[in-house]
Every structure is written in structure tokens, then in C-alpha cells.
Design a protein around this motif. Sequence first.
Motif, short mmCIF file in Angstrom:
data_model
loop_
_atom_site.label_atom_id
_atom_site.label_comp_id
_atom_site.label_asym_id
_atom_site.label_seq_id
_atom_site.Cartn_x
_atom_site.Cartn_y
_atom_site.Cartn_z
N SER A 1 0.96 -0.96 0.00
CA SER A 1 0.19 0.11 0.62
C SER A 1 0.97 1.14 -0.07
N PRO A 2 0.17 2.17 -0.45
CA PRO A 2 1.50 3.63 -0.31
C PRO A 2 1.67 3.68 0.69
N ALA A 3 1.18 3.53 1.95
CA ALA A 3 1.38 3.57 3.90
C ALA A 3 2.80 2.49 4.18
N GLN A 4 2.78 1.73 3.02
CA GLN A 4 3.41 0.79 3.74
C GLN A 4 4.87 0.97 2.38
N VAL A 5 4.82 1.53 1.18
CA VAL A 5 6.09 2.15 0.61
C VAL A 5 7.15 3.14 1.58
N ALA A 6 5.89 3.72 1.74
CA ALA A 6 6.44 5.33 2.45
C ALA A 6 7.04 4.77 4.19
N ALA A 7 6.03 3.94 4.88
CA ALA A 7 7.11 3.03 5.93
C ALA A 7 8.80 2.59 5.41
N ALA A 8 8.96 1.91 4.59
CA ALA A 8 9.45 1.21 4.04
C ALA A 8 10.92 1.89 3.77
N LEU A 9 10.79 3.12 2.90
CA LEU A 9 11.97 3.62 2.95
C LEU A 9 11.98 5.53 3.87
N ASP A 10 10.85 5.69 4.75
CA ASP A 10 11.47 6.95 5.41
C ASP A 10 12.85 6.59 5.79
N PRO A 11 13.83 5.58 6.32
CA PRO A 11 14.54 5.67 6.91
C PRO A 11 15.81 6.18 6.19
N ALA A 12 15.64 5.50 5.02
CA ALA A 12 16.85 5.95 3.73
C ALA A 12 16.70 7.44 3.44
N PHE A 13 15.45 8.07 3.36
CA PHE A 13 15.20 8.72 3.34
C PHE A 13 15.49 10.25 4.57
N SER A 14 15.37 9.40 5.19
CA SER A 14 15.76 10.83 6.83
C SER A 14 17.22 10.54 7.45
N SER A 15 18.16 9.27 6.26
CA SER A 15 18.26 9.13 7.45
C SER A 15 20.63 8.93 6.50
N LEU A 16 20.31 10.09 5.48
CA LEU A 16 21.42 10.53 4.73
C LEU A 16 22.73 10.45 5.59
N PRO A 17 23.75 9.54 4.53
CA PRO A 17 24.98 9.89 6.02
C PRO A 17 25.71 10.88 5.49
N THR A 18 26.18 11.88 4.58
CA THR A 18 26.11 12.51 4.43
C THR A 18 25.68 14.34 3.91
N LYS A 19 26.46 15.30 3.60
CA LYS A 19 25.66 16.03 3.31
C LYS A 19 25.58 16.67 1.98
N GLN A 20 26.50 15.05 1.26
CA GLN A 20 26.04 14.88 -0.68
C GLN A 20 25.54 14.39 -1.29
N SER A 21 25.19 13.80 -0.40
CA SER A 21 23.94 12.41 -0.17
C SER A 21 22.94 12.00 -0.81
N THR A 22 21.71 11.43 -1.77
CA THR A 22 20.57 11.79 -2.30
C THR A 22 19.99 10.60 -1.59
N ALA A 23 18.29 10.52 -1.75
CA ALA A 23 17.50 9.37 -1.75
C ALA A 23 16.44 10.16 -2.98
N LEU A 24 16.28 8.59 -3.71
CA LEU A 24 15.52 9.10 -5.24
C LEU A 24 13.96 7.90 -4.53
N TRP A 25 12.81 8.55 -4.82
CA TRP A 25 11.68 7.86 -5.85
C TRP A 25 11.10 8.39 -6.85
N PHE A 26 11.41 7.69 -7.82
CA PHE A 26 11.16 7.77 -9.18
C PHE A 26 9.43 6.95 -9.44
N SER A 27 9.08 7.65 -9.41
CA SER A 27 6.88 6.65 -9.40
C SER A 27 7.83 6.34 -11.74
N MET A 28 6.95 5.26 -11.50
CA MET A 28 6.96 4.64 -13.11
C MET A 28 5.64 4.59 -13.34
N ASN A 29 4.67 4.03 -12.19
CA ASN A 29 3.30 4.27 -12.45
C ASN A 29 2.99 5.16 -13.87
N PRO A 30 2.43 4.86 -14.70
CA PRO A 30 1.83 3.44 -15.56
C PRO A 30 2.22 2.67 -16.70
#
Length: 338
Positions: free
Chosen positions: A200-229
Motif C-alpha cells: 500500500s502507499p503507506a507501506q511503501v512510505a514506511a519502508a523508505l522513510d529510514p533511508a530518506f531521513s538518514s542520509l550519511p553525508t551532506k552530499q548524499s541523496t535518495a530518490l523515489w521515481f514514479s514508474m506508474n503507468p
Amino acid sequence: MSGWGFLLQGGMGWNCKNWGWACEYVVGVDVVTAGLEVLHINETKNRDLFHAARGAGPAFPAVVTRFYMKTLSLLPMWQSLYFFDITKFKEVLEWLIKLSPTASPTLEIVLVSSFVPQSSPTPTLTAVFTSFAPSHTAALSALTPIHTSLPCPPSASPNHPSRFCEPTSLPEEYAAQLAGNAAPGFRTRSDNAYLSNDLSPAQVAAALDPAFSSLPTKQSTALWFSMNPTSRRARKGDMMLSMQSDHYFSVYAVWEEEKDDGVCDSWVRDVFARLEEQEGTLAGSYLGDADFQFRKAGGKFWGEGKGDPGDVKAKWDGEGRICGLLEGHEALGEGVRG
Ligand SMILES: Cc1cc2nc3c(=O)[nH]c(=O)nc-3n(C[C@H](O)[C@H](O)[C@H](O)COP(=O)(O)OP(=O)(O)OC[C@H]3O[C@@H](n4cnc5c(N)ncnc54)[C@H](O)[C@@H]3O)c2cc1C
């Protein structure tokens, strides 16, 4: 020739969400085989090789000397950008997941976590909506429903005001992407995964939250790219690319000094180890953004029973003259067959 690896692996190009994979636009390829034959391959000639040329990536068992492509007309570009506090991650990602299937087909939709500006103490979320539309009126009608459905007020930082339907261009977007990539001399580690469409959208968000919120350095990034449809369409034509889902997720750890290799490598490993532990969360991975020597376990790069580069390799390069995936052909076969 730069860009050929991109096409062989599938190619997640502009507005891939709607226009499909870059390799869907390949109509023919000139190759030199491991046996030194010079061949033209297409849907009717040497079909197994052509199938592999559209999605086998580094497992393609020949050397490409020319691609023949269909092209799209260059369209004007407009963009809306919204910046959100990282604490709003779940709210914002759920909103994006829900609006993606019915958003205008002119729209590419991306969510990035990064330190903008780098002096900020926590990462910022940027929701990017890039419209490829024939007119400003068409861009407005694509971007207005987004603007009127924001899940929470965007941050009001004077450095990063939101933008609504402002003109942009490919040169400007390439310049912005280049500025966001690892600068020369920096060290980097990337990895990626497709998250299952069963979540579900809530499960995807819960799974990805730790990565998006914990970038290891100021230059790092995390990305979600919508592929639907695109992820829901039957594949066009004959292509090995068969692994995809509604949710493409990638991380790019970037750091400056060798002494931080351990911390940054561990951060990337932990992000994906956590996801792998959550049964039913991961569908597979994309060949781009993958390092076959760094993480094999999640490396399911092709759909179950949808093609096997191992078979084409055995036929066209039985002696293994072309190096292929660096993890080795046997491991590749295991990954494909699960
Ligand atoms: C910050 C960042 C952002 C990225 N963004 C995207 C993105 O938006 N979309 C996307 O799809 N990917 C993206 N990637 C992944 C990137 O596309 C891959 O790294 C890809 O390999 C680069 O394409 P290239 O053509 O330069 O590949 P190369 O590095 O040149 O080639 C990759 C592999 O393809 C094979 N190959 C290359 N040329 C030939 C040839 N002539 N004949 C036979 N085999 C060949 C080889 O096995 C080679 O190792 C990104 C990566 C990073 C780090």
C-alpha cells in the motif's frame, strides 16, 4: 560511446513513467559478436540477440557499434517544485503514489531527499513535477491539480521558494542534475530497488522513510521515481527488460575522504538489508545504479521466466570472451532463476 550502456540496460530516460523505457525506442542494432561476426540485429534478424540488446545491460554478449532509434519530438518543458520538511516524508510520498496513476501523461514525478542548502541540519524533500507539453495551457492543466492537492504546506524557506509551472529546458535540467551529482574527486556508492506493487502507499512510505531521513553525508541523496503507468503496461515488442514496478528507489551516497568509506558503504548496505528483511517488500533491481560486486542478493534484474541472458550468452559467447556482469555468469544465472 557514452549512452550505449544506458540503452542496453533499459534506460530510464525523461518521463519514463509515461513514455516508457529508452530501449523501447531501439529498432535495430549493429554488433560485433564474440565470434567476430558483424551483424545487424532487429525484430526479424537474430531475434534472440535483439531481445537481449533491449534489457540485458552488461550481460549483453556482443559489442554494439551502432543503435537505430525511433525519436520523439522535443517538447517545451515546465516545472513545479515543492520543498517539504523531511518530517513530512510519509505524507508526501503517499500523496505522490496516489496521484501518479491518473496524473497527466505529460508529467514526470520524482521525490528527492538531499541537503539543500548543504548548511541545513536535516535533509529537505523536493517533489519535482516536470511537464513535457506542447503549450503553456497544457502544462498548466497538468500541473494545477497537483498544486491544488498538496498534502501539507511546503516549506517557506526564502532560499527555496516553491515554483509553480515555470519554464525550464533540457540544458537547464542537465546542469541541475550535474550539480547534484558527485563532484570530481568525491567518492560514491549507489544502489537501488523496485518496491513491490502489492504494498500500500503507506507501506511503501514506511519502508523508505529510514533511508530518506538518514542520509550519511551532506552530499548524499535518495530518490523515489514514479514508474506508474509504464510499470503496468504490457511490454512493447521484443525486449529482455522485464523487471519493473511502480516504485523505483535509489540512493547515492557521496563523500569526500577514504576514511569515511566504511560508514558510507555500511549505510548503503543497511538500507537494502533492512528492505530485504521485510518479506514481500522488494520486487527486484535495475541494472543501472547497481554494483554487481557490492550487492548480489537483491540483484533480480529480470522478471521470473521472462528471459535469461545466460541462454543468449551460451549461444553467442560460449567461451566468455565478453566479460559480462562482473559477478560472473553462474551467479547471474542463479539470480535470474531465483
Ligand atoms: C547519479 C546517477 C544518476 C543516474 N541516473 C540514471 C537515470 O536517470 N536513468 C538511468 O537509466 N540510469 C541512471 N543511472 C545509471 C547509469 O545510467 C548507468 O550507470 C549506465 O551504465 C550509464 O550509461 P553509459 O552508457 O554511460 O554506460 P557505460 O558505463 O558506458 O556502460 C555500462 C555497461 O554497458 C555495457 N556497454 C557499454 N557500451 C557497450 C557497447 N558498445 N557494447 C556492448 N556493451 C556495452 C558494458 O557492460 C558497460 O560496463 C544513474 C547513475 C548515477 C550514478
